[in-house]
Design an enzyme around this catalytic site. Structure first.
Site, PDB file in Angstrom:
ATOM      1  N   GLU A 184      -8.222  -5.546   5.200  1.00  0.00           N
ATOM      2  CA  GLU A 184      -8.110  -5.298   3.764  1.00  0.00           C
ATOM      3  C   GLU A 184      -6.952  -6.082   3.149  1.00  0.00           C
ATOM      4  O   GLU A 184      -7.046  -6.544   2.016  1.00  0.00           O
ATOM      5  CB  GLU A 184      -7.912  -3.791   3.519  1.00  0.00           C
ATOM      6  CG  GLU A 184      -9.216  -3.021   3.733  1.00  0.00           C
ATOM      7  CD  GLU A 184      -9.005  -1.565   4.076  1.00  0.00           C
ATOM      8  OE1 GLU A 184      -8.453  -1.290   5.163  1.00  0.00           O
ATOM      9  OE2 GLU A 184      -9.387  -0.705   3.281  1.00  0.00           O
ATOM     10  N   HIS A 228     -12.842   2.581  -0.163  1.00  0.00           N
ATOM     11  CA  HIS A 228     -12.855   1.560   0.902  1.00  0.00           C
ATOM     12  C   HIS A 228     -13.571   0.300   0.420  1.00  0.00           C
ATOM     13  O   HIS A 228     -14.093  -0.476   1.222  1.00  0.00           O
ATOM     14  CB  HIS A 228     -13.591   2.048   2.174  1.00  0.00           C
ATOM     15  CG  HIS A 228     -12.908   3.148   2.918  1.00  0.00           C
ATOM     16  ND1 HIS A 228     -13.613   4.123   3.596  1.00  0.00           N
ATOM     17  CD2 HIS A 228     -11.606   3.415   3.109  1.00  0.00           C
ATOM     18  CE1 HIS A 228     -12.758   4.965   4.165  1.00  0.00           C
ATOM     19  NE2 HIS A 228     -11.537   4.563   3.889  1.00  0.00           N
ATOM     20  N   ARG A 251      -2.415  -2.180  -3.526  1.00  0.00           N
ATOM     21  CA  ARG A 251      -3.625  -1.402  -3.264  1.00  0.00           C
ATOM     22  C   ARG A 251      -3.602  -0.167  -4.165  1.00  0.00           C
ATOM     23  O   ARG A 251      -2.653   0.602  -4.161  1.00  0.00           O
ATOM     24  CB  ARG A 251      -3.679  -0.959  -1.810  1.00  0.00           C
ATOM     25  CG  ARG A 251      -4.958  -0.201  -1.543  1.00  0.00           C
ATOM     26  CD  ARG A 251      -5.128   0.153  -0.104  1.00  0.00           C
ATOM     27  NE  ARG A 251      -6.405   0.812   0.044  1.00  0.00           N
ATOM     28  CZ  ARG A 251      -6.780   1.429   1.142  1.00  0.00           C
ATOM     29  NH1 ARG A 251      -6.003   1.453   2.189  1.00  0.00           N
ATOM     30  NH2 ARG A 251      -7.956   2.009   1.191  1.00  0.00           N
ATOM     31  N   ASN A 278       0.876  -1.174   0.000  1.00  0.00           N
ATOM     32  CA  ASN A 278       0.000   0.000   0.000  1.00  0.00           C
ATOM     33  C   ASN A 278       0.915   1.226   0.000  1.00  0.00           C
ATOM     34  O   ASN A 278       1.484   1.590   1.020  1.00  0.00           O
ATOM     35  CB  ASN A 278      -0.870  -0.044   1.261  1.00  0.00           C
ATOM     36  CG  ASN A 278      -1.864   1.107   1.316  1.00  0.00           C
ATOM     37  OD1 ASN A 278      -1.819   2.014   0.492  1.00  0.00           O
ATOM     38  ND2 ASN A 278      -2.746   1.066   2.305  1.00  0.00           N
ATOM     39  N   ARG A 285     -11.640  15.163   7.346  1.00  0.00           N
ATOM     40  CA  ARG A 285     -12.425  15.555   6.164  1.00  0.00           C
ATOM     41  C   ARG A 285     -13.844  15.933   6.572  1.00  0.00           C
ATOM     42  O   ARG A 285     -14.424  15.324   7.480  1.00  0.00           O
ATOM     43  CB  ARG A 285     -12.511  14.413   5.155  1.00  0.00           C
ATOM     44  CG  ARG A 285     -11.205  14.039   4.534  1.00  0.00           C
ATOM     45  CD  ARG A 285     -11.423  13.067   3.371  1.00  0.00           C
ATOM     46  NE  ARG A 285     -10.194  12.396   3.027  1.00  0.00           N
ATOM     47  CZ  ARG A 285     -10.024  11.076   3.045  1.00  0.00           C
ATOM     48  NH1 ARG A 285     -11.028  10.272   3.366  1.00  0.00           N
ATOM     49  NH2 ARG A 285      -8.859  10.563   2.725  1.00  0.00           N
TER      50      ARG A 285
END
Ligand code: ADP
Length: 398
Positions: A383, A181, A92, A9, A240
């Site tokens: 993940e 996601h 990823r 990732n 965010r």
């Protein structure tokens, strides 16, 4: 036979990695590279979890992703696990646009398409591509698989992914809801179906980490999700905004003279729980609430209000609701957030089992009472494991 998969990732200045045996699902090694291309000394923390367990730390200049990965691979060769047994690398990749609906074997053509998609994710895709190219160069003899954060949502219904704007402008600029996601929403919704022994669940997955998103999944198929063209909209997040009035963007520009880049930074990095409460981490927000901080209390109220708002809407879109699942850092750990949300869902027949909610565990579990009309679950996301599994499935079928 073991099937070690290296899961990568790559961010702009960091690389997270895990080596997972896709056969036994054992985590063999994991690590974190930080401060790549920052002009300061980079760091690598490499942890071997299989045979000859150990933790190793390196400080070194890391001018680019290739130097960083080469050093990581040196650590594998020096301390294990054996890199030569790796059967594939899973990358990823944040934005697959509407081009990638499934894990994909990476070749030059795929890299070219990813480059074309970079304007959709200018912060995420370029470092992802740098990582892919470096890993392909350093490990040229094994397959590299792209796993896309957007893939699970490519086939959302058109009425869910279409924004109400001029269709010509939208199609010219590739503007639509993509969602993110996806690997987590897919993995967690599958785990929920497994835990409850049903394939036909109408379920809502709340992925509440630093970034946060929600999905509505009907019989394994997502029908709505809260992130959009970018990961900015939807739920309140660590830094965010989630949903705001889009008119605020032009207003900030006119009132304060901020540029597009400055507004992007404000909405992505200085908003959410940080902007509301002064804290990014939900543990700090909770401590401030417990100490009587009114600003933190309001921040939590906004956070919970947005979650309840979305759950209500998604239940209506699903035409019924069997399960709500909490996952990721906040969802897995904050019994307070789960309790505050569920307290307001009595209208759907949700009854939380307070005792079950308060238990800390890494296991998938039901936290609603046996009488609850909607099951409430906590399922730790993974993940990396999902990416390793998907890579092996792709290789077996190709
Ligand atoms: P990311 O989106 O970066 O992958 P994670 O899913 O790891 O994030 O979630 C990180 C967030 O989880 C932290 O910022 C924090 O708000 C929250 N978190 C972690 N542990 C706890 C806890 N024990 N209680 C409440 N929140 C927690």
């Amino acid at each position: 036979m073991s099937k070690p998969i290296l899961v990568l990732n790559c961010g702009s200045s960091s690389i997270k990695y895990q080596m997972i045996d896709a056969e036994s699902e054992e985590l063999l090694a994991k690590g974190l590279v930080q401060r790549i291309a920052t002009g300061t000394t980079g760091t690598i923390d490499h942890e071997v979890l299989s045979n000859n367990q150990g933790e190793y730390h390196v400080d070194q200049e890391l001018p680019d992703h290739e130097t960083a990965l080469a050093k990581v691979f040196d650590l594998f060769r020096e301390h294990g696990p054996n890199l030569d047994e790796t059967v594939a690398v899973a990358h990823r990749t944040v934005h697959g646009g509407d081009k990638f609906a499934a894990p994909t074997l990476i070749d030059n053509e795929v890299v070219k398409t990813l480059r074309e998609l970079s304007p959709l994710a200018p912060l995420h895709n370029p470092p992802g591509i740098a990582g892919i190219q470096a890993a392909r160069k350093l490990l040229p003899n094994i397959p590299h698989v792209g796993i896309f954060d957007t893939a699970f949502f490519v086939n959302l219904p058109a009425e869910a992914y279409t924004y109400a704007m001029d269709v010509g402008t939208a199609s010219q600029t590739k503007i639509r809801k993509y969602g993110f996601h996806g690997t987590s929403h897919q993995y967690v919704s599958q785990q929920a179906a497994k835990l409850l022994g049903r394939d036909d669940l109408k379920q809502i997955v709340c992925h509440l980490g630093n970034g946060a998103s929600m999905s509505a999944v009907d019989s394994g198929h997502p029908i709505e999700t809260s992130m959009g063209l970018t990961p900015l909209p939807g739920l309140v997040m660590g830094t965010r905004t989630g949903d705001i009035d889009p008119g605020i963007i032009g207003y900030l520009h006119r009132e304060l003279g901020w540029t597009a880049a400055e507004i992007d930074t404000e909405l992505n990095k200085r908003s959410g729980m940080l902007g509301l409460t002064g804290h990014t981490d939900m543990r700090d927000v909770q401590s401030a609430i417990d100490a009587g901080d009114k600003r933190a209390r309001l921040g939590m109220d906004v956070y919970v209000h947005r979650l309840v708002f979305y759950i209500g809407g998604y239940a209506a879109l699903l035409g019924g609701l069997d399960a709500i699942t909490f996952t990721a850092g906040v969802g897995e750990n904050s019994s307070e957030v789960r309790a505050e949300v569920c307290e307001r869902l009595g209208v759907f027949g949700v009854q939380l089992d307070e005792q079950a909610n308060s238990i800390r565990s890494k296991e998938p579990r039901v936290i609603s009472t046996p009488e609850s009309k909607v099951k409430v679950l906590v399922i730790p996301t993974n993940e990396e494991l999902a990416m390793a599994r998907q890579s092996v499935e792709l290789l077996a079928s190709s």
